[in-house]
Design a protein around this motif. Structure first.
Motif, mmCIF file in Angstrom:
data_model
loop_
_atom_site.group_PDB
_atom_site.id
_atom_site.type_symbol
_atom_site.label_atom_id
_atom_site.label_comp_id
_atom_site.label_asym_id
_atom_site.label_seq_id
_atom_site.Cartn_x
_atom_site.Cartn_y
_atom_site.Cartn_z
ATOM 1 N N LEU A 179 -41.128 -12.109 -4.289
ATOM 2 C CA LEU A 179 -41.070 -10.429 -4.382
ATOM 3 C C LEU A 179 -39.855 -10.096 -3.759
ATOM 4 C CD1 LEU A 179 -42.365 -7.864 -5.311
ATOM 5 C CD2 LEU A 179 -43.656 -8.092 -3.236
ATOM 6 N N ALA A 180 -39.527 -10.562 -2.645
ATOM 7 C CA ALA A 180 -38.503 -10.126 -1.667
ATOM 8 C C ALA A 180 -37.174 -10.373 -2.466
ATOM 9 C CB ALA A 180 -38.446 -10.848 -0.488
ATOM 10 N N LEU A 181 -37.071 -11.613 -3.188
ATOM 11 C CA LEU A 181 -35.955 -11.744 -4.026
ATOM 12 C C LEU A 181 -35.713 -10.993 -5.191
ATOM 13 C CD1 LEU A 181 -33.289 -13.515 -4.427
ATOM 14 C CD2 LEU A 181 -35.092 -15.183 -6.036
ATOM 15 N N GLN B 153 -37.018 -7.696 -5.288
ATOM 16 C CA GLN B 153 -36.514 -6.424 -4.724
ATOM 17 C C GLN B 153 -34.991 -6.478 -4.425
ATOM 18 O OE1 GLN B 153 -39.482 -6.348 -1.705
ATOM 19 N NE2 GLN B 153 -40.796 -4.910 -2.834
ATOM 20 N N ALA B 154 -34.557 -7.520 -3.926
ATOM 21 C CA ALA B 154 -32.968 -7.701 -3.414
ATOM 22 C C ALA B 154 -32.343 -7.448 -4.872
ATOM 23 C CB ALA B 154 -32.931 -8.975 -2.884
ATOM 24 N N ASN B 155 -32.794 -8.035 -5.849
ATOM 25 C CA ASN B 155 -32.183 -8.147 -7.247
ATOM 26 C C ASN B 155 -32.085 -6.641 -7.680
ATOM 27 O OD1 ASN B 155 -31.161 -10.869 -7.069
ATOM 28 N ND2 ASN B 155 -32.880 -11.394 -8.378
ATOM 29 N N LEU B 156 -33.068 -5.942 -7.575
ATOM 30 C CA LEU B 156 -33.274 -4.567 -8.052
ATOM 31 C C LEU B 156 -32.202 -3.700 -7.319
ATOM 32 C CD1 LEU B 156 -34.353 -2.474 -9.596
ATOM 33 C CD2 LEU B 156 -36.378 -2.383 -7.921
ATOM 34 N N GLU B 157 -32.242 -3.946 -5.852
ATOM 35 C CA GLU B 157 -31.440 -3.086 -4.896
ATOM 36 C C GLU B 157 -29.924 -3.197 -5.509
ATOM 37 O OE1 GLU B 157 -32.080 -4.143 -0.960
ATOM 38 O OE2 GLU B 157 -34.273 -3.059 -1.070
ATOM 39 N N ARG B 158 -29.551 -4.524 -5.651
ATOM 40 C CA ARG B 158 -28.252 -4.821 -6.422
ATOM 41 C C ARG B 158 -27.824 -4.205 -7.534
ATOM 42 N NH1 ARG B 158 -26.586 -11.081 -6.140
ATOM 43 N NH2 ARG B 158 -28.375 -11.089 -8.021
ATOM 44 N N ALA B 159 -28.872 -4.304 -8.466
ATOM 45 C CA ALA B 159 -28.767 -3.641 -9.894
ATOM 46 C C ALA B 159 -28.547 -2.236 -9.622
ATOM 47 C CB ALA B 159 -29.794 -3.957 -10.786
ATOM 48 N N VAL C 282 -34.054 -4.728 -16.025
ATOM 49 C CA VAL C 282 -34.556 -6.227 -16.064
ATOM 50 C C VAL C 282 -35.051 -6.267 -14.475
ATOM 51 C CG1 VAL C 282 -33.783 -8.334 -15.745
ATOM 52 C CG2 VAL C 282 -33.058 -7.026 -17.756
ATOM 53 N N SER C 283 -34.498 -5.790 -13.606
ATOM 54 C CA SER C 283 -34.700 -6.182 -12.278
ATOM 55 C C SER C 283 -36.060 -5.316 -11.953
ATOM 56 C CB SER C 283 -33.636 -5.695 -11.276
ATOM 57 O OG SER C 283 -32.458 -6.365 -11.427
ATOM 58 N N GLN D 176 -43.276 -8.378 -12.018
ATOM 59 C CA GLN D 176 -43.717 -9.487 -12.112
ATOM 60 C C GLN D 176 -43.869 -10.450 -10.838
ATOM 61 O OE1 GLN D 176 -40.975 -12.431 -14.289
ATOM 62 N NE2 GLN D 176 -42.739 -13.218 -15.411
ATOM 63 N N ALA D 177 -43.028 -10.218 -10.102
ATOM 64 C CA ALA D 177 -43.050 -10.936 -8.657
ATOM 65 C C ALA D 177 -44.541 -10.002 -7.784
ATOM 66 C CB ALA D 177 -42.023 -10.730 -7.764
ATOM 67 N N GLN D 178 -44.684 -8.969 -8.059
ATOM 68 C CA GLN D 178 -45.802 -8.270 -7.315
ATOM 69 C C GLN D 178 -47.102 -8.726 -7.827
ATOM 70 O OE1 GLN D 178 -45.602 -5.622 -4.597
ATOM 71 N NE2 GLN D 178 -47.644 -6.512 -4.550
ATOM 72 N N ALA D 179 -47.162 -9.044 -9.233
ATOM 73 C CA ALA D 179 -48.434 -9.310 -9.960
ATOM 74 C C ALA D 179 -48.675 -10.811 -9.519
ATOM 75 C CB ALA D 179 -48.277 -9.375 -11.284
ATOM 76 N N THR D 180 -47.581 -11.612 -9.343
ATOM 77 C CA THR D 180 -48.042 -13.176 -8.483
ATOM 78 C C THR D 180 -48.296 -13.045 -7.367
ATOM 79 O OG1 THR D 180 -46.000 -13.580 -10.412
ATOM 80 C CG2 THR D 180 -46.664 -15.307 -8.614
ATOM 81 N N LEU D 181 -47.694 -12.333 -6.522
ATOM 82 C CA LEU D 181 -48.192 -11.926 -5.157
ATOM 83 C C LEU D 181 -49.570 -11.479 -4.960
ATOM 84 C CD1 LEU D 181 -47.586 -12.265 -2.203
ATOM 85 C CD2 LEU D 181 -46.657 -9.680 -2.519
ATOM 86 N N ASN D 182 -50.037 -10.343 -5.940
ATOM 87 C CA ASN D 182 -51.401 -10.308 -5.925
ATOM 88 C C ASN D 182 -52.381 -11.340 -6.289
ATOM 89 O OD1 ASN D 182 -50.453 -7.561 -5.315
ATOM 90 N ND2 ASN D 182 -50.423 -6.892 -7.398
ATOM 91 N N THR D 183 -51.974 -12.114 -7.190
ATOM 92 C CA THR D 183 -52.800 -13.263 -7.594
ATOM 93 C C THR D 183 -52.804 -14.182 -6.673
ATOM 94 O OG1 THR D 183 -52.196 -12.964 -10.092
ATOM 95 C CG2 THR D 183 -53.192 -15.091 -9.162
#
Length: 377
Positions: free
Chosen positions: A108-110, A112-118, A162-163, A169-176
């Protein structure tokens, strides 16, 4: 000599005669009167009561099951412990779940970082496009340079979308993984008492088998079955006297529910009565006797139960007429407490033998020593 013997014989005969004359003639034997107690039959209101028994069950009985399979690390409770909603009952080994959780957090952290860069790339692309648009309008750059700036803006916008999707997706994986990690801790869903612990540390558990049972004891219930003849007269909220045999104690229960349909096997309707149990004295499995009100018959002829005799399914009473016992056949109805309804055979005001009715016969003279409700004679 002969004269002496004759004289003696005469004296003996005289003595016997005189002795016989001194006895009184026997009196005629008096007829024995049977002492009885009576009452006058009258009209009364009879409250109909269903006397039955039932088994006490817990207010709630929950088989607590883990949501995931795993090896038990620690059992936190014992049988008989009081627990509250949300309290930890047992802990599963959670190394794998912990590692997966850490990995999901990093993912999730990765993202979020990609989103900030995008997002930053989108800002830069927007600035570059705006500048090139002004230059193109002033005919300072070629159309190819303008279109290149426009394409860069579209690409930057797509990268942001995309980011953003990757973050979701990462947040859903983290929730699970967080749920899986949390599910390694098994908690109680209710306030209650631990009734069973069927697992030890080191054993495997799964969602198919319950390792711990928790029962709610603050209130208990009794479930009884009633016939279709009386179910319509039983209402929720009705107060019911309930005697717990093991405690020799009577408490007041409340009708909690009445089944809207009969059991297809027994053709009976289930009725649940709730019992207060603040002290926890009433235990599931105890036997309870209850008197469930099923209606009232208004102004019916009624007699004490002891006044009615039963022989081969036929009922009769003895009444008193002209000082003699007379047997009368009767038809009985409902019984309430110490009274039973007389549907036919008697009229109001007739004197009926209550005590001594099993000692008399048809036409036998009786002596009324007490009229119930009156003074002794």
């Amino acid at each position: 000599m002969k004269r002496i013997i004759s004289t003696v014989s005469l004296l003996l005969i005289l003595a016997v005669f005189m002795t016989g004359c001194g006895k009184e003639a026997p009196k005629a034997q008096e007829e024995k009167l049977v002492p009885v107690e009576t009452t006058k039959i009258s009209t009364k209101d009879l409250n109909h009561t269903l006397n039955t028994t039932g088994e006490v069950i817990a207010g709630a009985d929950v088989n607590v099951m883990p949501k995931v399979s795993g090896r038990v690390q620690r059992v936190m409770v014992n049988v008989g412990d009081k627990v509250h909603n949300g309290q930890v009952l047992l802990q599963l080994e959670g190394n794998d779940a912990q590692n997966a959780l850490s990995q999901a957090e990093a993912g999730l952290a990765l993202a979020q970082a990609n989103l900030e860069r995008a997002q930053q790339g989108l800002k830069d692309a927007q600035i570059n496009f705006d500048r090139n648009k002004e230059l193109y309008t002033a005919q300072a750059i070629s159309q190819a340079q303008y279109e290149q700036a426009e394409s860069g803006l579209v690409t930057a916008q797509t990268n942001v979308k995309v980011s953003e999707a990757q973050v979701k997706q990462a947040q859903a994986t983290l929730n699970t993984t967080q749920d899986n990690y949390n599910n390694a801790t098994v908690i109680s869903p209710i306030d209650g008492v631990v009734a069973a612990v069927n697992v030890d540390p080191g054993e495997m558990v799964s969602p198919q088998v319950s390792p711990i049972t928790v029962v709610q004891m603050a209130s208990t219930k009794i479930k009884v079955n009633v016939s279709e003849n009386v179910v319509a007269s039983i209402k929720t909220g009705t107060k019911v006297p309930v005697t717990i045999n093991a405690l020799n104690n009577t408490v007041t229960g409340t009708v909690l529910s009445v089944a809207p349909k009969a059991d297809p096997d027994t053709r009976a309707f289930a009725v649940e009565i709730q019992l207060p149990n603040e002290k926890g004295d009433i235990k599931p499995g105890m036997v309870a006797r209850l008197n469930l009100s099923t209606g009232t018959s208004k102004a019916v002829l009624a007699l004490p139960i002891d006044a009615v005799l039963e022989r081969d399914g036929q009922y009769s009473v003895f009444i008193v007429e002209d000082g003699k016992a007379k047997e009368v056949s009767v038809k009985v109805g409902a019984t309430s407490g110490e009274l039973t309804e007389i549907k036919s055979g008697l009229k109001e005001g007739q004197t009926v033998i209550v005590t001594g009715n099993r000692l008399v016969g048809e036409g036998q003279k009786v002596k009324v020593v007490k009229e119930l409700g009156g003074a002794a004679k």
